[in-house]
Design an enzyme around this catalytic site. Structure first.
Site, PDB file in Angstrom:
ATOM      1  N   ASP A  40      -6.095   1.460   3.758  1.00 47.46           N
ATOM      2  CA  ASP A  40      -6.762   0.565   4.527  1.00 47.46           C
ATOM      3  C   ASP A  40      -6.644   0.878   6.105  1.00 47.46           C
ATOM      4  O   ASP A  40      -6.257  -0.072   6.615  1.00 47.46           O
ATOM      5  CB  ASP A  40      -5.922  -0.786   4.317  1.00 47.46           C
ATOM      6  CG  ASP A  40      -5.853  -1.216   2.646  1.00 47.46           C
ATOM      7  OD1 ASP A  40      -6.512  -0.615   1.775  1.00 47.46           O
ATOM      8  OD2 ASP A  40      -4.870  -1.715   2.452  1.00 47.46           O
ATOM      9  N   GLU A 210     -13.542  -7.202  -0.199  1.00 42.49           N
ATOM     10  CA  GLU A 210     -12.621  -7.312   0.504  1.00 42.49           C
ATOM     11  C   GLU A 210     -12.941  -6.442   1.658  1.00 42.49           C
ATOM     12  O   GLU A 210     -13.768  -5.720   1.631  1.00 42.49           O
ATOM     13  CB  GLU A 210     -11.158  -7.057   0.166  1.00 42.49           C
ATOM     14  CG  GLU A 210     -11.005  -5.677  -0.579  1.00 42.49           C
ATOM     15  CD  GLU A 210     -10.139  -5.519  -1.612  1.00 42.49           C
ATOM     16  OE1 GLU A 210      -9.485  -6.634  -2.064  1.00 42.49           O
ATOM     17  OE2 GLU A 210      -9.459  -4.362  -1.958  1.00 42.49           O
TER      18      GLU A 210
END
Ligand code: NAG
Ligand code: NAG
Ligand code: NAG
Ligand code: NAG
Ligand code: NAG
Ligand code: NAG
Length: 496
Positions: A40, A210
């Site tokens: 991420d 997401e």
């Protein structure tokens, strides 16, 4: 003392070095570009350096801290450990995710998700840390989450923060397949309201899971997001475009996804822009081929190309390594001694030894520089070169299965095939090989057609037809030799 001319030359050289633009095809020193399990990533350019802030890819209860990495050239990376820890945030205790960095008016901000809340009765959500340096330590200005509940079905995680040209800051975020945008006030630690009085606008694009990310280029707002499940191979990045920071963001295309030859689960992206240029890279995490642990995630970047109409081209995860970072991250070595300290991959073995990339190419062009550092004479059968379509390697390095295209101190270019216990020469030709000279070896494999070429004074080519091995790993090999390898470049054949 240095002469005036000498000083002039030195300062010119320094200027050239300092202004050298990172105009790369990919991470030329190899992906993953840093060691360790991270995911991420998000990025900012602070004070002449690229900063990368990733999630620590660990079981949720162990995700209590964030590390960061910085680099002036996108090649040499410095690790900054524990720049933010839950010890400094009374309300956060686990699952610290997807840090989003931004700078405003003397303060560095780092937004993160924590605790992975599943209901509004739990404490957690999106928090913000502040620091006076990019490397922290980031502390808690609020004593509580900035967004601590679900709105429009969006789990408060996976935020990105963006400041528009008019100074208005926005936070894009959301898990559980819902995306929101909210305004941030100038203090960056409180939320604003939209003209209609609401605080959270749902902007969920088609297929959104997401990982929101906002980028503005030429007046167009690009929302990137991730689709699929993050532990699996199908995790991927798509994007939409809008003339407004509030959307709508209609899904245009999936631009980054797994490649059976390179890596799986490529997702959760950020975008690096080389300052004052139109050069962009997509920064993301991915799983090594064959890995089964969902947390086995590593950081990578590749070039992001825009079309004239503003749309984005599909990303190619390229396989390059020029060893300019002095490390062998991504290479698995078997036997012998291997190091990249000389900014080339140097291997030596009294018998044989392999260094392999976790790739799985079938049809490809594989090029690399090869330099034999061992002389002829008593070692007339010393060899070094490229191995490909390899499987079944172990620390018993004589027993690899696959092909070996190499050069020998006896002055030949050859191609052989090893079945794990026996090696068969498929082709060999005289090639005027001198020790300590760099040769560019090139293998072109297309189904059963295998060609090997070398750029020696008398160019030599071997062409054979062999169908014993159809695909597998790529790497380099030394046999009773010391050798150096550089500028590795493996590209899939595109015509089939
Ligand atoms: C910037 O920070 C200074 C000192 O903290 C503060 O006085 C000033 O109002 C801030 N400026 C803006 C535009 O927020
Ligand atoms: C090879 O040896 C290294 C250390 O010598 C060991 O860590 C590794 O597990 C071995 N790999 C295989 C495939 O046996
Ligand atoms: C490898 O090839 C040799 C010679 O053809 C053969 O005798 C041997 O059984 C083969 N080994 C394996 C593991 O296939
Ligand atoms: C690969 O081989 C196929 C036939 O097997 C051929 O059609 C194709 O053009 C070849 N590709 C390249 C790049 O040579
Ligand atoms: C590799 O090329 C051969 C011949 O062109 C083709 O039959 C085969 O399907 C290709 N394999 C892959 C994985 O593209
Ligand atoms: C890598 O190889 C491909 C295919 O041969 C070529 O198009 C590309 O220019 C090469 N890149 C570098 C940096 O050598």
């Amino acid at each position: 003392m240095l002469s005036r001319q000498m000083l002039g030359l030195l300062s010119t050289l320094w200027l050239i070095a300092a202004t050298k633009t990172a105009d790369f095809e990919t991470s030329e020193a190899g992906n993953p570009f840093v060691d360790g399990w991270y995911a991420d990533p998000d990025t900012q350019f602070y004070n002449g350096a690229y900063w990368v802030y990733p999630t620590s890819s660990l079981p949720y209860d162990d995700q209590t801290y964030l590390d960061a990495f910085s680099s002036k050239d996108l090649v040499h990376w410095t690790k900054h450990s524990s720049i933010l820890t839950t010890a400094d945030f009374t309300w956060a205790h686990r699952a610290v995710w997807a840090p989003a960095p931004i700078y405003r008016n003397g303060t560095y901000y780092l937004y993160f998700g924590a605790n992975d809340i599943q209901t509004d009765s739990e404490l957690g959500g999106i928090g913000v840390g502040v620091a006076d340096k990019p490397e922290g330590p980031y502390t808690d200005p609020l004593g509580k989450p900035l967004i601590g509940a679900y709105h429009n079905g969006a789990q408060p995680i996976d935020q990105d923060v963006f400041i528009d040209d008019d100074g208005q800051a926005y936070i894009y975020y959301g898990g559980h397949s819902h995306a929101n945008v909210a305004k941030l006030n100038d203090d960056m630690i409180s939320l604003g309201t939209f003209d209609d009085g609401t605080m959270f606008k749902e902007i969920t694009p088609e297929n959104y899971v997401e990982g929101s990310q906002m980028v503005k280029r030429n007046g167009i707002y690009y929302l990137f997001w991730s689709e699929g499940g993050w532990t699996g191979p199908d995790y991927a990045v798509s994007y939409g475009m809008s003339s407004s920071p509030l959307g709508p963001f209609d899904r245009i295309a999936k631009i980054l996804q797994q490649d059976e030859a390179v890596a799986t689960g490529s997702g959760h992206n950020a975008v690096i822009q080389v300052p004052d240029t139109d050069i962009f890279f997509i920064l993301y995490h991915r799983h090594p081929l064959g890995s089964t642990d969902g947390n086995d995630r590593h950081l990578a970047y590749d070039r992001l190309y825009f079309n004239d109409d503003g749309t984005i081209q599909t990303v190619k995860m390229l396989v390059h390594d020029n060893f300019e970072d002095g490390n062998t991250i991504g290479w698995q070595t078997y036997g012998g001694d291997w190091s990249a300290e000389t900014n080339a991959l140097r291997g030596s073995a009294s018998s044989s030894s392999n260094a392999l990339l976790n790739t799985n190419f079938a049809n490809f062009t594989y090029e690399a520089d090869v330099k034999l550092l061992t002389r002829g004479g008593s070692h007339r059968d010393s060899t070094a070169g490229l191995i490909f379509r390899v499987s079944g390697t172990s620390n018993d390095t004589t027993s690899f299965q696959g092909y070996y295209a190499g050069i020998s101190t006896a002055g030949t270019l050859f191609l052989s095939r090893s079945n794990g216990s026996q090696s068969t020469t498929l082709g060999s030709t005289k090639a005027d090989i001198k020790p300590a000279q760099r040769y560019r070896l090139k293998v072109m494999a297309n189904g059963s057609s295998i060609r090997v070429a070398i750029n020696s004074k008398t160019p030599a080519v071997i062409a054979v037809t062999d169908d014993a091995y159809a695909n597998g790993m790529d790497g380099v090999r030394v046999f009773k030799a010391q050798a150096e390898f550089d500028n590795v470049n493996i590209t899939r054949l595109t015509s089939n």
